[in-house]
Enzyme design. Structure first.
Site, PDB file in Angstrom:
ATOM      1  N   ARG A  84      83.576 -12.430  17.091  1.00 34.26           N
ATOM      2  CA  ARG A  84      84.355 -12.667  15.876  1.00 34.26           C
ATOM      3  C   ARG A  84      84.012 -11.654  14.795  1.00 34.26           C
ATOM      4  NH1 ARG A  84      83.078 -18.790  14.521  1.00 34.26           N
ATOM      5  NH2 ARG A  84      80.991 -17.927  14.838  1.00 34.26           N
ATOM      6  N   LYS A 135      69.931 -18.176  28.517  1.00 33.44           N
ATOM      7  CA  LYS A 135      69.177 -19.427  28.430  1.00 33.44           C
ATOM      8  C   LYS A 135      69.058 -19.838  26.960  1.00 33.44           C
ATOM      9  CE  LYS A 135      65.752 -16.592  27.268  1.00 33.44           C
ATOM     10  NZ  LYS A 135      65.328 -16.428  25.871  1.00 33.44           N
TER      11      LYS A 135
END
Length: 268
Positions: A36, A96
């Site tokens: 974005r 992760k």
């Protein structure tokens, strides 16, 4: 296609590791970058010659030229982003932690299996030469069964990214997720009991920045992990005490067996 076509989603610091790896891999190619943030998006596209640069994640998911996504987004978005990719028929490599809860993780695993798609958490330690050699030595039995695995990771506190404030956990997710994975993998054992304690010493986020975990494994070994962002000294090392020898790891560049070098890797 001859090569796996990848979209890297999120153009923060960790994305560079993935983008560099894709550049060096002869079985994959970069299809798109997604962010974005216009400046980051355009900078990544220029630096890595991305054919397409999307502001909206949805555009990458509907792109027929994308086979898989690499999710480098903030931790609290991993479940939503991974679930959307699976629904769109894309394979997923997610940084992760895979999710912030066990239930959400099981949901993703089940959905990937149902759809016949690949879902992988970025547990990179399994692919490091030092870690693979530790596993090889332990599985060979040459120094007997492991008794204790002791891992320490200390570093001075840094200014956290803004998205930390949205995370349920901080240090356990970012560093602890590695050790919770590689301890059982190295020892070829399963956890049977875990004791952990954690503290928060920062007003910038609610998650912990100091924790200790003790993991009892079903082969009789104990694995202890201490991580802290509160240390004034930097330290990262591991010791594996076995019945007939001791492995010492300078994470993740050198491995010694009873003081003798076994593996040496160049530092970045």
């Amino acid at each position: 296609p001859d090569k796996l076509r990848l979209a890297v989603v999120g153009c923060g610091s960790i994305s560079k590791s993935h983008l560099n790896a894709i550049r060096q891999c002869d079985r994959a190619q970069l299809a798109a970058v997604v962010s974005r943030d216009e400046a980051r998006r355009n900078a990544a596209a220029r630096a890595y010659n991305a054919p397409r640069a999307y502001a909206a994640y949805e555009d990458a998911l509907t792109d027929p030229g994308v086979d898989a996504v690499v999710l480098c987004t903030p931790s609290h978005l991993h479940f939503v982003h991974a679930a959307a990719a699976l629904r769109a028929g894309k394979h997923v490599l997610v940084e992760k932690p895979m999710t912030e809860s066990h239930a959400d993780g099981l949901t993703l695993v089940t959905e990937a299996g149902r759809l016949g798609l690949t879902l992988v958490s970025a547990q990179c330690c399994r692919f490091l030469a030092v870690c693979r050699k530790v596993r090889e030595v332990l599985q060979s039995g040459q120094i007997g069964n492991p008794l204790h695995l002791l891992y320490t990771n200390l570093s001075p506190s840094a200014t956290p990214p803004d998205w930390y404030k949205n995370c349920r956990s901080v240090l356990m997710e970012s560093s602890g997720s590695h050790t919770f994975d590689f301890f059982p993998w190295m020892a070829d054992a399963r956890p049977v009991r875990v004791y952990a304690t954690a503290h928060n010493n920062s007003a910038d986020h609610a998650g912990e920045d100091d924790f200790m975990a003790s993991i009892a494994l079903d082969n009789g070994a104990y694995a202890v992990n201490y991580d802290s962002f509160c240390s004034k000294e930097t330290r990262r090392d591991m010791v594996v005490v076995c019945q007939r020898g001791t492995l010492a790891v300078d994470c993740w560049h050198a491995l010694r067996l009873d003081g003798q070098p076994v593996v040496e890797e160049p530092r970045d």
